[in-house]
Write a protein that holds these residues in place. Sequence first.
Motif, PDB file in Angstrom:
ATOM      1  N   THR A  10       0.835  -1.208   0.000  1.00 62.06           N
ATOM      2  CA  THR A  10       0.000   0.000   0.000  1.00 62.06           C
ATOM      3  C   THR A  10       0.866   1.253   0.000  1.00 62.06           C
ATOM      4  N   LEU A  11       1.832   1.312   0.904  1.00 61.32           N
ATOM      5  CA  LEU A  11       2.668   2.501   1.014  1.00 61.32           C
ATOM      6  C   LEU A  11       3.556   2.677  -0.219  1.00 61.32           C
ATOM      7  N   ALA A  12       4.064   1.571  -0.751  1.00 62.64           N
ATOM      8  CA  ALA A  12       4.922   1.672  -1.932  1.00 62.64           C
ATOM      9  C   ALA A  12       4.144   2.191  -3.131  1.00 62.64           C
ATOM     10  N   LEU A  13       2.905   1.743  -3.305  1.00 58.91           N
ATOM     11  CA  LEU A  13       2.104   2.213  -4.435  1.00 58.91           C
ATOM     12  C   LEU A  13       1.700   3.673  -4.262  1.00 58.91           C
ATOM     13  N   ILE A  14       1.383   4.068  -3.044  1.00 55.90           N
ATOM     14  CA  ILE A  14       1.054   5.480  -2.803  1.00 55.90           C
ATOM     15  C   ILE A  14       2.265   6.355  -3.111  1.00 55.90           C
TER      16      ILE A  14
ATOM     17  N   ALA B  22      -1.474  -9.934  -0.852  1.00 48.11           N
ATOM     18  CA  ALA B  22      -0.965  -8.634  -0.415  1.00 48.11           C
ATOM     19  C   ALA B  22      -0.972  -7.632  -1.560  1.00 48.11           C
ATOM     20  N   VAL B  23      -0.599  -8.060  -2.751  1.00 46.47           N
ATOM     21  CA  VAL B  23      -0.604  -7.162  -3.905  1.00 46.47           C
ATOM     22  C   VAL B  23      -2.029  -6.715  -4.219  1.00 46.47           C
ATOM     23  N   ALA B  24      -2.986  -7.660  -4.193  1.00 48.39           N
ATOM     24  CA  ALA B  24      -4.377  -7.306  -4.494  1.00 48.39           C
ATOM     25  C   ALA B  24      -4.947  -6.361  -3.431  1.00 48.39           C
ATOM     26  N   ALA B  25      -4.771  -6.723  -2.150  1.00 54.87           N
ATOM     27  CA  ALA B  25      -5.315  -5.892  -1.079  1.00 54.87           C
ATOM     28  C   ALA B  25      -4.589  -4.551  -0.984  1.00 54.87           C
ATOM     29  N   GLY B  26      -3.255  -4.564  -1.116  1.00 52.56           N
ATOM     30  CA  GLY B  26      -2.500  -3.316  -1.056  1.00 52.56           C
ATOM     31  C   GLY B  26      -2.831  -2.390  -2.203  1.00 52.56           C
ATOM     32  N   SER B  27      -3.049  -2.959  -3.403  1.00 46.08           N
ATOM     33  CA  SER B  27      -3.425  -2.137  -4.555  1.00 46.08           C
ATOM     34  C   SER B  27      -4.790  -1.491  -4.340  1.00 46.08           C
TER      35      SER B  27
ATOM     36  N   ALA C 295      -6.201  -0.779  -1.437  1.00 45.89           N
ATOM     37  CA  ALA C 295      -6.063   0.265  -0.418  1.00 45.89           C
ATOM     38  C   ALA C 295      -5.382   1.502  -0.988  1.00 45.89           C
ATOM     39  N   ALA C 296      -4.324   1.301  -1.790  1.00 42.71           N
ATOM     40  CA  ALA C 296      -3.629   2.446  -2.395  1.00 42.71           C
ATOM     41  C   ALA C 296      -4.540   3.186  -3.366  1.00 42.71           C
ATOM     42  N   TYR C 297      -5.339   2.447  -4.118  1.00 41.13           N
ATOM     43  CA  TYR C 297      -6.285   3.085  -5.045  1.00 41.13           C
ATOM     44  C   TYR C 297      -7.275   3.963  -4.282  1.00 41.13           C
TER      45      TYR C 297
ATOM     46  N   VAL D 259      -6.810   5.503  -1.497  1.00 40.09           N
ATOM     47  CA  VAL D 259      -6.142   6.719  -1.019  1.00 40.09           C
ATOM     48  C   VAL D 259      -5.829   7.670  -2.176  1.00 40.09           C
ATOM     49  N   ILE D 260      -5.248   7.130  -3.248  1.00 39.28           N
ATOM     50  CA  ILE D 260      -4.814   7.976  -4.371  1.00 39.28           C
ATOM     51  C   ILE D 260      -6.005   8.559  -5.122  1.00 39.28           C
ATOM     52  N   ALA D 261      -6.933   7.705  -5.521  1.00 43.55           N
ATOM     53  CA  ALA D 261      -8.065   8.175  -6.325  1.00 43.55           C
ATOM     54  C   ALA D 261      -9.165   8.779  -5.470  1.00 43.55           C
ATOM     55  N   GLY D 262      -9.398   8.198  -4.274  1.00 47.23           N
ATOM     56  CA  GLY D 262     -10.511   8.671  -3.456  1.00 47.23           C
ATOM     57  C   GLY D 262     -10.190   9.865  -2.601  1.00 47.23           C
ATOM     58  N   VAL D 263      -8.985   9.871  -1.974  1.00 42.96           N
ATOM     59  CA  VAL D 263      -8.626  10.951  -1.056  1.00 42.96           C
ATOM     60  C   VAL D 263      -7.832  12.040  -1.775  1.00 42.96           C
ATOM     61  N   MET D 264      -6.764  11.639  -2.477  1.00 43.97           N
ATOM     62  CA  MET D 264      -5.915  12.633  -3.157  1.00 43.97           C
ATOM     63  C   MET D 264      -6.483  13.072  -4.501  1.00 43.97           C
ATOM     64  N   ARG D 265      -7.375  12.279  -5.061  1.00 46.47           N
ATOM     65  CA  ARG D 265      -8.035  12.609  -6.324  1.00 46.47           C
ATOM     66  C   ARG D 265      -7.057  12.810  -7.467  1.00 46.47           C
ATOM     67  N   ILE D 266      -6.121  11.894  -7.573  1.00 46.84           N
ATOM     68  CA  ILE D 266      -5.206  11.901  -8.708  1.00 46.84           C
ATOM     69  C   ILE D 266      -5.265  10.522  -9.365  1.00 46.84           C
ATOM     70  N   PRO D 267      -4.921  10.427 -10.650  1.00 51.35           N
ATOM     71  CA  PRO D 267      -5.017   9.147 -11.348  1.00 51.35           C
ATOM     72  C   PRO D 267      -4.125   8.087 -10.706  1.00 51.35           C
ATOM     73  N   PHE D 268      -4.651   6.858 -10.655  1.00 51.71           N
ATOM     74  CA  PHE D 268      -3.915   5.747 -10.047  1.00 51.71           C
ATOM     75  C   PHE D 268      -3.320   4.864 -11.130  1.00 51.71           C
ATOM     76  N   ALA D 269      -2.087   4.447 -10.953  1.00 47.80           N
ATOM     77  CA  ALA D 269      -1.423   3.540 -11.892  1.00 47.80           C
ATOM     78  C   ALA D 269      -0.803   2.400 -11.107  1.00 47.80           C
ATOM     79  N   PHE D 270      -1.057   1.166 -11.550  1.00 45.39           N
ATOM     80  CA  PHE D 270      -0.487   0.001 -10.878  1.00 45.39           C
ATOM     81  C   PHE D 270       0.983  -0.142 -11.260  1.00 45.39           C
TER      82      PHE D 270
END
Length: 880
Positions: free
Chosen positions: A529-533, A819-824, A826-828, A830-841
């Motif tokens: 999660t943190l690495a993707l964010i 972990a990859v599925a759940a972390g992705s 969670a990161a999505y 935060v990135i798309a929902g809270v920060m409102r920026i495009p998410f890329a895996f």
Amino acid sequence: MSGAGAIAPAATGARAGAGTGGRLARLRLALGFARRDLRGSLSGGTLAGFRVFVACIALGVATIGGVGSLAGALTASVADQGRAILGGDLDAALVHRAASPDEHAALAALGPTSTVATLRSMARNPATGDQILVELKAVDDAYPLVGSLDIEGGGDLHAMIGRKPQATDGAPVWGAVADKALLDRLGLKIGDRIGLGTTEVVLEGVIAREPDKLAGGFDFGPRLMISARALDSTGLVVPGSLVTWHERVTLPPGAGDAAVKAAKDRLEATFPDAGWRLRDRNAAAPGFVDNIARFAQYLTVVGLSALVVGGVGVANAVSAFVERKRASIAALRALGASGTFVFFMALAEVMAIAALGIAIGLVLAAAIPPLAGVALAGVLPVDAVGGLYPGALGLAALYGVLTALAFSLWPLGRVHDVSPTVLFRDADGEARRPRRRYVIATAAVAAALAAIAIGLADDRRIAVVFVAGTIGAFVVLRAVAAGLRALAARAPRARSVTLRLALGNIRRPGALTPVVVLSLGLGLTLLVTLALIDGNMRRELTGRMPAVAPSFFFLDVASTEIDPFRAFLAREAPGATVAATPMLRGRLVSLKGIPAADYPAPASAAWVLKGDRGITFAATPPANGRVSEGEWWPADYAGKPLVSFSADVARDLGLKIGDPVTVNVLGRPVTATIANLRTTEWDSLSINFVMVFSPNTFAGAPYGVLATLAYPGGGSPEAETALMRAIGRDFPTVTAVRVKDALDTINDLVSQLALAIRAAASIALAASVLVLAGALAASHASRIHDAVVLKTLGATRRRLIAAFALEYALLGGATAVFAVAAGSAAAYAVIAGVMRIPFAFDAATAIGAVAVALVVTVGLGLVGTWRVLGHKAGPVLRDL
């Protein structure tokens, strides 16, 4: 419970306790027997299985207590050094203008005063033409009122920044001091001249320590300090310039917080329309304190994650403890001890061992603030205050106790209703569900743990998400573990003996599958999660943005110079796109008639109400936004002031068309009605404002112009450098902010933050490794049994190593996929929902997670396997 020698005393004690009929007496007896059993266990070495238990509790408690103590130390440092950080007891900040004579007189009546002006400007090397953005600070003779400014090698500040009547060329110039970074970036040395606006100053010294630097907030460039009398000669201060004037005052010695607050209240009441930002010594660095609180909350969540992950190890250790004590428990039950008696005796032993882990964690936590103060002496902006912080340590201890209870009650509760016969003969007897009272107690303790985590959090939304996510993760991970065992059981019979052995180990009773999936899954999910964010934030800052962002922002372009400046840019940067708009600074005073200080703003929009905002006026809608609701005013509009509000900010603040908002600009309150809402592309880095007013609102007011320049195709470093030199030559008072430099500064900050976050998240992974190591140690006996039997039946050492390695690889790989599925996900969020920026895996992150999982599980597994395979077969076969 420590062996045959304890059985007779236990029987006697149990009967004596039962005869008294008093619960308290029986509890005392249970505690007494627990103490004797612990002494026997310590001397006999039977508590070795609790090493992971102690380590997991100590790690989580040390993290939570250490973070809380360090946050307390830094907050206390800010409070203790508040006067020096602020530069006085009170600071009145004004944008665009200095204090009026009446305002200054009111401040001077309170005590000694000092005036400081701060602005961003360009400093250039006259010899090369190179220039960089600096944070310019002009100080009067009274500066600093509190504390001292230190110069490398010593020296008097005011002597250095004073007028130099005998310069090398005979022309008098003013002196200056600067941060070391300015000398390095411009290639300067002491005695060299620095171009500043329309004049030059001579560099006299290097700043070693600036007492009030933290109060200024985030810096985009190194500090350059000059005398207030030298500021007029630079030509940088013209009507509309973005200059912040600070009027500081110290109250008489001994003035307490009440006197400071009373003085602040009187100033606000006497000058309600001044438009200044009044701060007292207790709010010297509110942004820094807020950031400490946010980061401390995040690290506390990480510590709780480590405790929760370690809770799996606690449960494993307690289950193994009960298994090892089966014979002693059976003997006590046979001699008349009740299930409740045995439960409380075992619980007392477990909690005593937990207390050892908590004590170790608290010692480590108490040592973190002084160690951090020494290690980060050159990084932290304040000196950490030493000492103990009982509140933080007490909270960490409470978390440790509740975690130990939450994960111990269930396995301990299973012994209550198990008959002595089952304990002697049936190894699986304790696996039944415990009595309802123990289930309820477990749920109550877990609920208390969640309630404390939520109730004490600064941002309860984050705490609720953490608690809900933890519960959901446990449920899903248990399902994943059960699914893996089911798949292994239903898999077609493999031809490979190695694969059959691996699948059999995954599905068999007592397999490591649940432990591996639970512990490693939680730690890896957090890391992913943190690495993707982090990766998405970096991509947004340094990848996509620069492709669409302008190359330069130009500040402090006088309204009378914008046409010549446009012509200059057209000549020096042909083909580049130039945009310009008027800009002033103003402070929101009220919204819908509610003072801004009292307005119920959510965290996502609170920044709009803090400090001064850039505002503009326009006859037509901005080119980079569209009106989403309402209508734009006519080009020749001359009615009551109107304002266009950013739609996303208005939504967060609960504003709608027709609502009034009041801003203070140049000391004058202006109330305007929201006429329309418009979309705003914040991530484009083009000119954007929360508020755009109708042109008649500020008719006749002095203003500056904010301009941007975008090269076709992004431009080149050579072209940007040449343009900056030309600006320094022809328009020395214009501040040119190179966007790539600003992004590099932000990226460096993000890198440091990401490093700290990853280091903290590694704590949870360390807890996962501890749990896995403990589980492998607990399964050591059964693994020896399996290996000896298989070797007797003809299995080679090589085949057994391959089977165990394949088992661990399958478990680690499956856990990493989760972990990859759940972390992705969670990161999505935060990135798309809270920060409102495009998410890329990021595939590299996924591969890294899989690699970590495989290295941890296979590595630890093979270490344990090598020890198992080295065990002699004779002693095991004789016990079959």
